[in-house]
Design a protein around this motif. Structure first.
Motif, short mmCIF file in Angstrom:
data_model
loop_
_atom_site.label_atom_id
_atom_site.label_comp_id
_atom_site.label_asym_id
_atom_site.label_seq_id
_atom_site.Cartn_x
_atom_site.Cartn_y
_atom_site.Cartn_z
N LEU A 79 0.83 -1.21 0.00
CA LEU A 79 0.00 0.00 0.00
C LEU A 79 0.86 1.25 0.00
CD1 LEU A 79 -2.92 1.14 0.27
CD2 LEU A 79 -2.55 1.14 2.74
N ARG A 80 1.98 1.19 0.68
CA ARG A 80 2.83 2.37 0.86
C ARG A 80 3.42 2.85 -0.46
NH1 ARG A 80 7.69 2.28 5.34
NH2 ARG A 80 8.44 4.41 5.09
N ASN A 81 3.84 1.91 -1.32
CA ASN A 81 4.48 2.36 -2.56
C ASN A 81 3.48 2.80 -3.62
OD1 ASN A 81 3.52 0.00 -3.78
ND2 ASN A 81 5.44 -1.09 -3.51
N ARG A 82 2.20 2.74 -3.32
CA ARG A 82 1.20 3.34 -4.21
C ARG A 82 1.04 4.84 -3.97
NH1 ARG A 82 -0.82 -1.99 -3.90
NH2 ARG A 82 -1.59 -2.75 -5.92
N PHE A 83 1.59 5.31 -2.85
CA PHE A 83 1.54 6.73 -2.52
C PHE A 83 2.87 7.41 -2.87
CE2 PHE A 83 -1.74 5.13 0.34
CZ PHE A 83 -2.70 6.12 0.30
N THR A 84 2.80 8.70 -3.08
CA THR A 84 4.01 9.53 -3.09
C THR A 84 4.24 9.97 -1.66
OG1 THR A 84 3.60 10.31 -5.35
CG2 THR A 84 5.06 11.63 -3.98
N GLU A 85 5.21 9.36 -1.01
CA GLU A 85 5.41 9.57 0.42
C GLU A 85 6.28 10.80 0.66
OE1 GLU A 85 7.36 7.15 4.23
OE2 GLU A 85 6.72 6.05 2.44
N VAL A 86 5.91 11.58 1.67
CA VAL A 86 6.65 12.77 2.07
C VAL A 86 6.88 12.72 3.57
CG1 VAL A 86 6.67 15.30 2.18
CG2 VAL A 86 5.67 14.15 0.19
N TRP A 87 8.14 12.81 3.98
CA TRP A 87 8.46 12.84 5.40
C TRP A 87 8.37 14.28 5.90
CZ3 TRP A 87 8.61 10.70 9.85
CH2 TRP A 87 9.42 11.20 10.88
N VAL A 88 7.61 14.47 6.99
CA VAL A 88 7.40 15.80 7.55
C VAL A 88 8.08 15.84 8.92
CG1 VAL A 88 5.71 17.58 8.08
CG2 VAL A 88 5.15 15.81 6.40
N PRO A 89 9.27 16.38 9.00
CA PRO A 89 9.96 16.42 10.31
C PRO A 89 9.31 17.42 11.25
CG PRO A 89 11.22 17.62 8.67
CD PRO A 89 10.06 16.99 7.93
N ALA A 90 9.55 17.21 12.52
CA ALA A 90 9.05 18.15 13.52
C ALA A 90 9.74 19.50 13.35
CB ALA A 90 9.28 17.60 14.92
N ILE A 91 9.03 20.57 13.69
CA ILE A 91 9.58 21.91 13.56
C ILE A 91 10.50 22.19 14.74
CG2 ILE A 91 9.00 24.37 13.40
CD1 ILE A 91 6.34 23.59 12.20
N THR A 92 11.80 22.15 14.47
CA THR A 92 12.80 22.36 15.51
C THR A 92 13.75 23.50 15.18
OG1 THR A 92 14.19 20.67 14.49
CG2 THR A 92 12.72 19.96 16.27
N GLU A 93 13.73 23.99 13.93
CA GLU A 93 14.62 25.10 13.57
C GLU A 93 14.23 26.35 14.36
OE1 GLU A 93 17.25 25.22 11.67
OE2 GLU A 93 17.15 23.10 11.06
N ARG A 94 15.25 26.95 14.98
CA ARG A 94 14.97 28.12 15.83
C ARG A 94 14.38 29.27 15.02
NH1 ARG A 94 16.83 29.97 20.95
NH2 ARG A 94 16.66 32.24 21.12
#
Length: 450
Positions: free
Chosen positions: A377-392
């Protein structure tokens, strides 16, 4: 194959030896180039470099998906998506590949590997900062994204949000289903709302959970409500239509009216518009005897109307429910509603509108109750990793934007300094996240007395 894919198991030998088993090896490189060229209509030089990147990445192993072996960095579906995105020049071709293959990686070292391979094969340099900066981008923003650039919104336009919006809009431009993976509070749902807002479309959202069923998505049979009022209206319309044609039924019950309509239609002495109207009335009269009727679910309604459909927390739903939607995630974007029945009627096949967009969100596996999706199922999507907002810088921008009074902006630096000190003291960078910082709005209301 069992083991790697969720829900798959090994078949017994007593069952397997009744079949002729055929094992499929990898597609040869020459054939893969031919498939890309003829299916996606791209230049031969582009296809050679795309396949070269794919073969080179197969020799590497992604740290976060090590058990998927050579399919960890890219699959054949990724190649078709990459070739399907319009590219003018190797620079845009490399940017498309970077956004598809590198931005799904959850570790910086995996992202660096993909970037290194693409740059070596394409012989170009990829600058991430300018790629997602819409003000200084080398490409026309509106043509590149396929949607207007947001001008005014309640979303704080940080660098992380710009990256997320560009990746999401770029994938949805080519009708690719998008999977946003990230920790809670990093803006996954907000970017979907922002995308629907700039397009002026309706956002239909379904919050998945462990008891989500297929009927919650595609619809199901529901009891007919207000049956008496509906029956009276249909009978009145049928009597009026027959009276215009010079036929007066003996009684005004549904069965008699259906027989009268059949008799009139056999004569054939009527205009085509009247014939269509009688057929519709006949079908509505026949449905009056039914106790249940089919009601479309939010997914089917979004496919018909061309809306933006959001599956929030998709990983909480059962695998059997999610894989019912496999046909919607393919290029054809269709679904057959076999559950609606209909007797002798043809089973409807719903084809999505060209404007239909599908987005799913999930938290990474390991959190309470959270799991990773099956690779099928996963490779049927265009996956995007969204990191947590940590940049000051991003945190400073968000906090300063949310202050109600300018005089309180002087407290931004001490606030962020305290959060950094607290996280270092407890040796946990996630101890105080963005939502904890935003509590300052409540403190501000107490401080100002508003």
């Amino acid at each position: 194959p069992p083991g790697l894919y969720a829900g798959r198991k090994v078949l017994s030998r007593a069952f397997r030896n009744r079949f002729l088993e055929v094992h499929f090896e990898d597609v040869p490189q020459a054939e893969l180039e031919t498939i890309l060229c003829q299916r996606c209509r791209i230049a031969p030089s582009y296809r050679q470099r795309i396949v070269s990147v794919f073969r080179e990445l197969q020799k590497r192993r992604q740290t976060s998906r090590v058990f998927e072996s050579k399919q960890g960095f890219a699959t054949l579906r990724d190649l078709f998506r990459w070739a399907g995105r319009d590219a003018v020049g190797y620079e845009e071709l490399a940017a498309n590949g970077y956004m598809l293959l590198a931005e799904r990686a959850r570790r910086d070292d995996d992202k660096a590997v993909v970037k290194e391979v693409i740059e070596a094969v394409m012989k170009v340099r990829i600058d991430e900062s300018s790629l997602y900066d819409l003000q200084s981008s080398k490409f026309d923003p509106e043509a590149f994204l396929g949607c207007p650039v947001p001008s005014s919104s309640q979303v704080v336009w940080t660098a992380a949000m710009q990256r997320l919006f560009v990746l999401t809009a770029r994938a949805l431009k080519y009708n690719e289903p998008v999977l946003l993976v990230g920790e809670t509070g990093c803006g996954k749902t907000s970017v979907c709302q922002l995308y629907a807002e700039v397009l002026g479309r309706t956002l239909r959202s379904v919050n998945c959970h462990q008891n989500t069923e297929t009927a919650d998505l595609i619809g199901g049979l529901r009891p007919i409500r207000n049956k008496a009022a509906t029956e009276a209206e249909v009978v009145r319309e049928a009597v009026a239509c027959l009276s215009q044609l010079g036929h007066q039924p003996a009684t005004e019950d549904a069965a008699t009216l259906v027989s009268a309509i059949d008799g009139v239609m056999k004569t054939g002495s009527m205009a085509p518009e009247q014939s269509v109207a009688l057929q519709n009335l006949r079908a509505r009269l026949q449905r009056l005897s039914a106790l249940f009727e089919w009601r479309d679910g939010p997914l089917v309604e979004a496919m018909r109307d061309g809306d933006v459909f959001l599956m929030d927390e998709i990983s909480l739903a059962d695998d059997s429910v999610l894989e019912r939607l496999n046909s919607v995630l393919e290029i054809g974007r269709t679904i057959v509603l076999a559950e609606c029945g209909g007797g002798d009627a043809e089973i409807p096949e719903i084809r999505a509108s060209d404007k239909f967009k599908l987005v799913a969100t999930m938290n990474p596996g390991g959190d309470y109750g959270k799991k990773e999706l099956s690779p099928a199922l996963r490779n049927r999507f265009t996956e995007v990793w969204v990191p947590a907002i940590t940049e000051r810088q991003d945190l400073k921008f968000i906090v300063e934007t949310l202050w109600r009074h300018d005089m309180l902006k002087a407290f931004t630096k001490p606030l962020l300094d305290f959060v950094e000190w607290l996280c270092c003291t407890v040796a946990d960078s996630s101890f105080a996240n963005l939502r904890d910082i935003l509590v300052c709005r409540y403190a501000e209301s107490l401080f100002t007395g508003s």
